[in-house]
Design a protein around this motif. Structure first.
Motif, PDB file in Angstrom:
ATOM      1  N   LYS A  87      44.959  25.612  36.415  1.00  0.00           N
ATOM      2  CA  LYS A  87      45.719  24.256  36.691  1.00  0.00           C
ATOM      3  C   LYS A  87      47.223  24.666  37.080  1.00  0.00           C
ATOM      4  CE  LYS A  87      42.386  22.608  33.209  1.00  0.00           C
ATOM      5  NZ  LYS A  87      41.809  22.508  31.867  1.00  0.00           N
ATOM      6  N   ALA A  88      47.981  23.517  37.411  1.00  0.00           N
ATOM      7  CA  ALA A  88      49.209  23.627  37.832  1.00  0.00           C
ATOM      8  C   ALA A  88      50.019  24.452  37.117  1.00  0.00           C
ATOM      9  CB  ALA A  88      49.846  22.494  38.157  1.00  0.00           C
ATOM     10  N   GLY A  89      50.727  25.552  37.624  1.00  0.00           N
ATOM     11  CA  GLY A  89      51.846  26.256  36.959  1.00  0.00           C
ATOM     12  C   GLY A  89      51.495  27.459  36.281  1.00  0.00           C
ATOM     13  N   LYS A  90      50.227  27.947  36.378  1.00  0.00           N
ATOM     14  CA  LYS A  90      49.763  29.064  35.658  1.00  0.00           C
ATOM     15  C   LYS A  90      49.783  30.232  36.516  1.00  0.00           C
ATOM     16  CE  LYS A  90      48.494  26.690  31.866  1.00  0.00           C
ATOM     17  NZ  LYS A  90      49.225  26.730  30.659  1.00  0.00           N
ATOM     18  N   LEU A  91      49.590  30.183  37.681  1.00  0.00           N
ATOM     19  CA  LEU A  91      49.166  31.347  38.418  1.00  0.00           C
ATOM     20  C   LEU A  91      50.761  32.016  38.876  1.00  0.00           C
ATOM     21  CD1 LEU A  91      46.149  30.719  40.517  1.00  0.00           C
ATOM     22  CD2 LEU A  91      46.248  32.433  38.889  1.00  0.00           C
ATOM     23  N   PRO A  92      51.023  33.488  38.892  1.00  0.00           N
ATOM     24  CA  PRO A  92      52.240  33.770  39.030  1.00  0.00           C
ATOM     25  C   PRO A  92      52.945  34.122  40.521  1.00  0.00           C
ATOM     26  CG  PRO A  92      50.859  35.514  38.230  1.00  0.00           C
ATOM     27  CD  PRO A  92      49.953  34.287  38.214  1.00  0.00           C
ATOM     28  N   HIS A  93      52.012  34.353  41.331  1.00  0.00           N
ATOM     29  CA  HIS A  93      52.227  34.500  42.628  1.00  0.00           C
ATOM     30  C   HIS A  93      51.863  33.317  43.492  1.00  0.00           C
ATOM     31  CE1 HIS A  93      52.931  37.744  45.630  1.00  0.00           C
ATOM     32  NE2 HIS A  93      51.842  37.554  46.155  1.00  0.00           N
TER      33      HIS A  93
END
Ligand code: 5GP
Length: 178
Positions: A87-93
């Motif tokens: 979901k939006a905003g969780k993946l760092p790269h």
């Protein structure tokens, strides 16, 4: 047959969750049973093999959150890597983002741009296919990376919703239709 038996015995219906009128398929008793969990993982992994048992996918993608629990052991069973759709905003790269429609409103899913390579053949794995919104958005994300969704494997399909339409010609493997 072992997988279908496990699903029938170990997935329970929770009425009025998360809202009134919805009957939620709760897979936690299945996850708590190692024989049942193992049987469904092996059955899902068959979607990544051809008739001779050869592995025909390069990557397995799982959707937050229950998709992670199933897709990761499927990837290991096939001997290929795993990538999370979140979901939006969780993946760092750096990510690709896709907006998709929910029953009420909208949601965003993301996939790291380098999570799958151009040309990769990707198997999608989730627990339940309902409207197909999640699956359709995940197919779009995989294609945005230049890769190809070649299959979508789920434990259960809610047959009255026609979620398959959302993934077009990507073959759906559903262990049980309810
Ligand atoms: P769709 O996008 O196809 O409408 O919904 C599928 C997504 O919602 C899946 O990621 C799935 O985990 C979740 N989902 C929808 N309904 C249920 C349900 O009854 N049980 C479970 N375990 N997940 C559901």
């Amino acid at each position: 047959a072992r997988a279908v038996d496990a699903l029938t015995r170990l997935v329970r219906d929770i009425p009025d969750f998360p809202e009134p009128g919805i009957v939620f398929k709760d897979i936690t008793p299945l996850l708590a049973d190692p024989a049942g969990f193992g049987a469904v993982v092996e059955a899902l992994a068959e979607a990544g093999r051809d008739e001779d048992g050869q592995v025909v996918v390069d990557k397995v993608v799982g959707m937050e959150a229950r998709g992670f629990i199933l897709a990761a052991p499927v990837a290991l069973a096939l001997g290929v890597g795993f990538a999370p759709v979140r979901k939006a905003g969780k993946l760092p790269h750096l990510t690709h983002r896709v907006d998709y429609a929910l029953e009420y409103g909208e949601a965003v899913l993301e996939l790291h741009r380098d999570a799958v390579a151009a040309g990769d053949r990707v198997l999608l794995v989730d627990d339940v296919l309902a409207t197909g919104g999640t699956a359709g958005a995940t197919c779009d994300l995989v294609r945005r990376c230049g890769a190809e969704p070649v299959g979508f494997a789920v434990l259960m399909e809610l047959g009255f919703l026609d979620g398959r339409a959302a993934v077009g010609d990507v073959p759906v493997t559903s262990l049980l239709t309810v």
